[in-house]
Write a protein that holds these residues in place. Structure first.
Motif, PDB file in Angstrom:
ATOM      1  N   LEU A  15      53.833   4.757  15.325  1.00 59.19           N
ATOM      2  CA  LEU A  15      53.862   3.589  14.452  1.00 59.19           C
ATOM      3  C   LEU A  15      54.353   2.352  15.198  1.00 59.19           C
ATOM      4  O   LEU A  15      53.829   1.250  15.008  1.00 59.19           O
ATOM      5  N   MET A  18      51.520   1.198  17.348  1.00 61.60           N
ATOM      6  CA  MET A  18      50.515   0.511  16.535  1.00 61.60           C
ATOM      7  C   MET A  18      50.953  -0.899  16.187  1.00 61.60           C
ATOM      8  O   MET A  18      50.148  -1.846  16.215  1.00 61.60           O
ATOM      9  N   ARG A  79      42.034   0.035  12.009  1.00 56.90           N
ATOM     10  CA  ARG A  79      42.647   1.214  11.404  1.00 56.90           C
ATOM     11  C   ARG A  79      44.171   1.155  11.475  1.00 56.90           C
ATOM     12  O   ARG A  79      44.858   1.583  10.550  1.00 56.90           O
ATOM     13  N   CYS A  80      44.679   0.616  12.578  1.00 56.71           N
ATOM     14  CA  CYS A  80      46.132   0.422  12.692  1.00 56.71           C
ATOM     15  C   CYS A  80      46.642  -0.498  11.598  1.00 56.71           C
ATOM     16  O   CYS A  80      47.686  -0.247  10.983  1.00 56.71           O
ATOM     17  N   GLU A  82      45.370  -1.052   8.676  1.00 57.43           N
ATOM     18  CA  GLU A  82      45.344  -0.373   7.384  1.00 57.43           C
ATOM     19  C   GLU A  82      46.593   0.495   7.211  1.00 57.43           C
ATOM     20  O   GLU A  82      47.218   0.505   6.142  1.00 57.43           O
ATOM     21  N   ILE A  83      46.944   1.228   8.267  1.00 60.05           N
ATOM     22  CA  ILE A  83      48.113   2.112   8.200  1.00 60.05           C
ATOM     23  C   ILE A  83      49.393   1.300   8.057  1.00 60.05           C
ATOM     24  O   ILE A  83      50.268   1.615   7.244  1.00 60.05           O
ATOM     25  N   GLN A  86      49.831   0.031   4.625  1.00 58.89           N
ATOM     26  CA  GLN A  86      50.294   1.064   3.697  1.00 58.89           C
ATOM     27  C   GLN A  86      51.790   1.294   3.832  1.00 58.89           C
ATOM     28  O   GLN A  86      52.486   1.520   2.836  1.00 58.89           O
ATOM     29  N   VAL A  87      52.287   1.233   5.066  1.00 63.27           N
ATOM     30  CA  VAL A  87      53.734   1.360   5.279  1.00 63.27           C
ATOM     31  C   VAL A  87      54.461   0.213   4.592  1.00 63.27           C
ATOM     32  O   VAL A  87      55.475   0.405   3.911  1.00 63.27           O
TER      33      VAL A  87
END
Length: 309
Positions: A15, A18, A79-80, A82-83, A86-87
């Motif tokens: 994380l 990212m 994609r990073c 998006e993650i 979400q965090v």
């Protein structure tokens, strides 16, 4: 435990990688990222290299004057983000749950439950969260919650729900076949479900099985009253006018004061579950999630006090 800790550390490092990669794409240089985060450009570069080793692909083209994302890097970046979003959303959810219980909830309640147990729990909820505005609709008809703009509804059912909804089980209850002592003294005995065919049995309009009462193997009944409210039905039964199939929370007062007598107690009857029903969304609004949590805890704490079910 060591495997779990190692896995967790790997996830945390991923994380962080990212995040640095995302900032590198935004700021355009290792020096700018290092300045923003209070570290050196070389440390940022090492972190990106570790990320590249971990994913097994080059993400950044480096030169003495500039950096550019590779084609894989561009796809990985989206994609990073998006993650990481979400965090961030998960963190915001916690903050809202803890600090911002404001807003409104539109709730659909079955009439009788709304003036008994569900009325009690929602009163306690209002006392706990006075900033939340409740718009409550009482009615026994089965409404589509989404179509009518409800955030939350309550349903008693023994069946699964449409995948568009989530049902949180709260309490279970059963049915009682009841008549008054006066009615029973003036009519033929009711010793088996088949005997009900000879009696004036009242029909609840919204009962899914219609005129078939789910006692024993099931029995077809008939009578001179069809009504969409179980309190009205109970009143007619208590006055000796016929026989009613009543849910526990409706029958209990009459059974306690002997205005009702239960028959066919040894025969199997359905057990239904009271559900808090709400639309199936990717993210449940914090105020609704808190209300569901409150309902669940309330029923668990009050379990030994509640006798309606």
């Amino acid at each position: 435990m060591e495997l779990i800790n190692g896995r967790d550390k790997t996830i945390m490092n991923k994380l962080r990688g990212m995040f640095l990669f995302s900032r590198l794409a935004d700021l355009g240089s290792f020096a700018a990222v290092g300045e923003e985060l209070g570290t050196t450009p070389s440390m940022v570069s090492k972190e990106i290299q570790k990320l590249e080793q971990d994913v097994g692909a080059r993400l950044v083209h480096r030169s003495t004057r500039s950096m550019q994302l590779t084609s894989i890097g561009k796809g990985y970046l989206s994609r990073c983000r998006e993650i990481l979003a979400q965090v961030s959303e998960a963190d915001s959810y916690v903050k809202q749950m803890q600090n911002s219980m404001q807003g409104s909830l539109r709730i659909n309640l079955p009439l009788v439950l709304g003036i008994t147990d569900l009325g009690l729990v929602l009163s306690d909820f209002m006392r706990e969260f006075p900033e939340v505005k409740l718009d409550v609709h009482l009615g026994d008809e089965s409404l589509d919650l989404v179509e009518h703009g409800f955030d939350l509804g309550f349903r008693a059912s023994s069946q699964s729900f449409d995948s568009n909804y989530i049902g949180k089980p709260l309490r279970a209850f059963t049915y009682h076949i009841c008549a008054s002592a006066d009615y029973l003294s003036k009519n033929a005995p009711i010793k088996t479900p088949a005997d009900l065919r000879q009696h004036n049995c009242f029909v609840y309009s919204y009962f899914r099985s219609g005129n078939e009462w789910p006692v024993g193997e099931g029995v077809q009944i008939d009578g001179n009253l069809r009504v969409n409210n179980t309190l009205f039905m109970r009143d007619a039964v208590e006055k000796g006018l016929g026989v009613g199939l009543l849910p526990s929370f409706v029958a209990k007062p009459g059974l306690q004061n002997n205005r009702l007598q239960e028959v066919l107690t040894d025969f199997k009857k359905p057990e239904l579950t009271l559900y808090a029903l709400y639309p199936n969304r990717k993210h449940t609004p914090p105020i609704l999630a808190k209300c569901i949590e409150f309902l669940d805890e309330w029923f668990k704490k009050k379990e030994h006090h509640i006798r309606y079910f």
